[in-house]
Design a protein around this motif. Structure first.
Motif, PDB file in Angstrom:
ATOM      1  N   ALA A  46     100.026 104.969  39.344  1.00 27.03           N
ATOM      2  CA  ALA A  46      99.448 103.960  38.206  1.00 27.03           C
ATOM      3  C   ALA A  46      98.233 103.457  38.824  1.00 27.03           C
ATOM      4  N   LEU A  47      98.546 102.819  39.754  1.00 30.46           N
ATOM      5  CA  LEU A  47      97.408 101.952  40.552  1.00 30.46           C
ATOM      6  C   LEU A  47      96.056 102.845  40.944  1.00 30.46           C
ATOM      7  N   ASP A  48      96.288 103.911  41.271  1.00 31.72           N
ATOM      8  CA  ASP A  48      95.191 104.835  41.743  1.00 31.72           C
ATOM      9  C   ASP A  48      94.345 105.183  40.207  1.00 31.72           C
ATOM     10  N   ALA A  49      95.326 105.471  39.227  1.00 30.69           N
ATOM     11  CA  ALA A  49      94.636 105.783  37.615  1.00 30.69           C
ATOM     12  C   ALA A  49      93.872 104.464  37.503  1.00 30.69           C
ATOM     13  N   LEU A  50      94.394 103.182  37.678  1.00 26.45           N
ATOM     14  CA  LEU A  50      93.619 101.901  37.384  1.00 26.45           C
ATOM     15  C   LEU A  50      92.251 102.000  38.193  1.00 26.45           C
ATOM     16  N   ALA A  51      92.423 102.203  39.370  1.00 27.15           N
ATOM     17  CA  ALA A  51      91.285 102.029  40.306  1.00 27.15           C
ATOM     18  C   ALA A  51      90.072 103.274  39.766  1.00 27.15           C
ATOM     19  N   GLY A  52      90.843 104.394  39.296  1.00 27.06           N
ATOM     20  CA  GLY A  52      89.872 105.287  38.854  1.00 27.06           C
ATOM     21  C   GLY A  52      89.091 105.206  37.514  1.00 27.06           C
ATOM     22  N   THR A  53      89.542 103.924  36.806  1.00 30.94           N
ATOM     23  CA  THR A  53      88.799 103.545  35.677  1.00 30.94           C
ATOM     24  C   THR A  53      87.502 103.061  36.004  1.00 30.94           C
ATOM     25  N   GLY A  54      87.390 102.584  37.176  1.00 32.45           N
ATOM     26  CA  GLY A  54      86.392 101.644  37.551  1.00 32.45           C
ATOM     27  C   GLY A  54      86.188 100.188  36.794  1.00 32.45           C
ATOM     28  N   ALA A  55      87.123  99.845  36.118  1.00 31.29           N
ATOM     29  CA  ALA A  55      87.440  98.413  35.592  1.00 31.29           C
ATOM     30  C   ALA A  55      87.227  97.443  36.647  1.00 31.29           C
ATOM     31  N   SER A  56      86.876  96.191  36.318  1.00 32.76           N
ATOM     32  CA  SER A  56      86.856  95.206  37.433  1.00 32.76           C
ATOM     33  C   SER A  56      88.299  94.209  37.090  1.00 32.76           C
ATOM     34  N   VAL A  57      89.128  94.516  38.214  1.00 32.84           N
ATOM     35  CA  VAL A  57      90.227  93.991  38.029  1.00 32.84           C
ATOM     36  C   VAL A  57      90.596  93.070  39.387  1.00 32.84           C
ATOM     37  N   GLU A  58      91.601  91.977  39.168  1.00 38.85           N
ATOM     38  CA  GLU A  58      91.857  91.490  40.410  1.00 38.85           C
ATOM     39  C   GLU A  58      93.729  91.627  40.507  1.00 38.85           C
ATOM     40  N   LEU A  59      94.122  92.156  41.382  1.00 34.63           N
ATOM     41  CA  LEU A  59      95.441  92.384  41.383  1.00 34.63           C
ATOM     42  C   LEU A  59      96.157  91.445  42.114  1.00 34.63           C
ATOM     43  N   LEU A  60      97.363  90.648  41.489  1.00 33.91           N
ATOM     44  CA  LEU A  60      98.361  89.779  42.087  1.00 33.91           C
ATOM     45  C   LEU A  60      99.522  90.518  42.402  1.00 33.91           C
ATOM     46  N   ALA A  61     100.146  90.216  43.476  1.00 35.17           N
ATOM     47  CA  ALA A  61     101.238  90.999  43.859  1.00 35.17           C
ATOM     48  C   ALA A  61     102.197  90.300  44.971  1.00 35.17           C
ATOM     49  N   PHE A  62     103.589  90.445  44.663  1.00 31.93           N
ATOM     50  CA  PHE A  62     104.359  90.208  45.922  1.00 31.93           C
ATOM     51  C   PHE A  62     104.304  91.253  47.147  1.00 31.93           C
ATOM     52  N   ASP A  63     104.536  90.594  48.352  1.00 27.79           N
ATOM     53  CA  ASP A  63     104.196  91.207  49.669  1.00 27.79           C
ATOM     54  C   ASP A  63     105.055  92.493  49.590  1.00 27.79           C
ATOM     55  N   GLY A  64     104.763  93.643  50.553  1.00 28.16           N
ATOM     56  CA  GLY A  64     105.782  94.813  51.077  1.00 28.16           C
ATOM     57  C   GLY A  64     105.783  95.512  49.793  1.00 28.16           C
ATOM     58  N   PRO A  65     107.040  95.953  49.586  1.00 25.76           N
ATOM     59  CA  PRO A  65     107.330  97.094  48.727  1.00 25.76           C
ATOM     60  C   PRO A  65     107.208  96.598  47.015  1.00 25.76           C
ATOM     61  N   MET A  66     107.380  95.383  46.987  1.00 27.04           N
ATOM     62  CA  MET A  66     107.272  94.898  45.662  1.00 27.04           C
ATOM     63  C   MET A  66     105.956  95.004  44.947  1.00 27.04           C
ATOM     64  N   GLY A  67     104.669  95.463  45.631  1.00 22.66           N
ATOM     65  CA  GLY A  67     103.631  95.748  45.089  1.00 22.66           C
ATOM     66  C   GLY A  67     102.516  95.741  46.150  1.00 22.66           C
ATOM     67  N   ALA A  68     102.256  94.930  46.808  1.00 20.43           N
ATOM     68  CA  ALA A  68     101.083  94.809  48.017  1.00 20.43           C
ATOM     69  C   ALA A  68     101.002  96.136  48.595  1.00 20.43           C
ATOM     70  N   ASP A  69     102.177  96.827  49.021  1.00 24.82           N
ATOM     71  CA  ASP A  69     101.896  98.228  49.717  1.00 24.82           C
ATOM     72  C   ASP A  69     101.365  99.156  48.837  1.00 24.82           C
TER      73      ASP A  69
END
Length: 373
Positions: A46-69
């Motif tokens: 999902a995040l690879d597809a998000l990056a592929g759109t070229g949209a200007s985004v800022e990601l917030l995440a919990f660390d480790g396997p909950m999002g940051a990884d």
């Protein structure tokens, strides 16, 4: 720049491939059967597809396997806003409390969207946490669970990333969950657990609800949204008949009735909205004469044919349609049996204006995008 909070349930879906029909309370058994984490891979997709759109985004995440990884794996540099309370190894023991804590952190930092990876249980945790924060931040699910019965999920991970980058509007979606013990016993018992704002997109899946009451809950949804002083033109058929009953009167099964909400109408939970029938089994002239300043036409498509106008409800004339907002209602089963919706009002220009995508109410809160061809 769009700010997106990403939260991953690392154990979601682990029970599927090993035949456990769910992961709730079955993590250790799933691992003993050789299950591998599924959610991290789907988060990366999902995040690879998000990056592929070229949209200007800022990601917030919990660390480790909950999002940051997952975010770092596809080239993002997420703002880490917390960490799970337990183990942080991939597939580690994170909890529903961790998911809810992540949502609270996203709300505090004014996220524009919460993109979560999991199944219906995760969707419930996310939606309830948003409500706890008294927020209406939209949520969008990346499907990773064994069962997905909620309408806040994209159809596939890639589509979730694209929708997250590009959506422009939101609507109400249903968050349903299934009793996993009953599900393992070959019984499907779903429950509406929450409602949430979610992006409007064709790439979102429809809600799945089973058992009786779908027409009844649909009718309740229409009645709950009655607007004071509005005139409702109610078409024929059983589905709209249930709406008439919910409004407090016995309608004409094969005819068109007109009902007007009282100017001071307000509906308390469980109460019948107040109003009066102004036309019963009316013809086109009667209906046109009864219209007010605000009008809503409520119709259901003909089963097997898909006609919204022009079959069995010709009393609803082009003049009535032009002066009204159109509310199309149908059960999920009826829509599933149709290849498209159709109109044949007798006015080619009006037919053309009605063609395109419409939101059809299929539940108390949920609407499905359906094309009128």
């Amino acid at each position: 720049m769009r700010r997106i909070g990403v939260v991953v349930n690392p154990i979601a879906g682990m029970g599927g491939r090993v035949g456990l029909k769910g992961t709730d309370g079955k993590v250790e058994e799933a691992r003993e059967r050789g299950a591998e984490p599924r959610a991290p891979e789907r988060a990366r997709a999902a995040l690879d597809a998000l990056a592929g759109t070229g949209a200007s985004v800022e990601l917030l995440a919990f660390d480790g396997p909950m999002g940051a990884d997952a975010a770092r794996a596809v080239g993002f540099d997420p703002l880490v806003v917390g960490a799970p309370s337990g183990s942080e190894g991939e597939g580690g023991e994170t909890t529903a409390a961790d998911t809810r804590a992540a949502v609270h952190a996203f709300v505090e930092r004014d996220a524009d969207l919460i993109l979560f990876v999991g199944g219906d249980g995760t969707a419930v945790d996310v939606a309830e946490a948003v409500t706890e924060c008294d927020s209406e931040i939209p949520i969008l699910g990346v499907p990773a669970g064994v069962k997905i019965y909620s309408s806040v999920f994209a159809v596939r991970p890639r589509e979730a990333g694209i929708v997250a980058a590009s959506f422009e509007d939101v609507e109400t979606g249903e968050v349903n969950d299934v009793d996993e013990d009953a599900y393992r016993a070959q019984e499907v018992s779903t429950e509406l657990r929450a409602i949430a704002k979610t992006p409007v997109a064709e790439q979102r899946q429809a809600s799945k609800q089973t058992g009786g009451g779908s027409v009844a809950t649909l009718a309740e949804g229409v009645a709950e949204e009655v607007r004071p002083g509005t005139t409702y033109v109610l078409g024929p058929g059983g589905t709209v008949g249930a709406i008439k009953a919910e409004l407090g009167f016995e309608g004409t099964p094969l005819g068109v009735d007109v009902w007007r909400a009282d100017a001071g109408n307000g509906r308390a939970s469980g109460a019948v909205p107040t109003g009066k029938v102004v036309v019963r089994d009316g013809g086109a002239a009667d209906i046109e004469a009864a219209l007010g300043e605000r009008n809503v036409v409520v119709v259901s498509p003909i089963g097997g044919q898909g006609f919204v106008f022009g079959r069995g409800n010709q009393q609803i004339s082009p003049e009535v349609i032009r002066r009204s907002t159109i509310e199309i209602v149908a059960t999920r089963a009826k829509l599933d049996g149709l290849d498209a919706l159709r109109v044949d009002t007798g006015d080619p220009d009006l037919d053309e204006s009605l063609r395109g995508w419409h939101r059809v109410r299929v539940g108390r809160y949920e609407r499905r995008l359906v094309d009128i061809e």
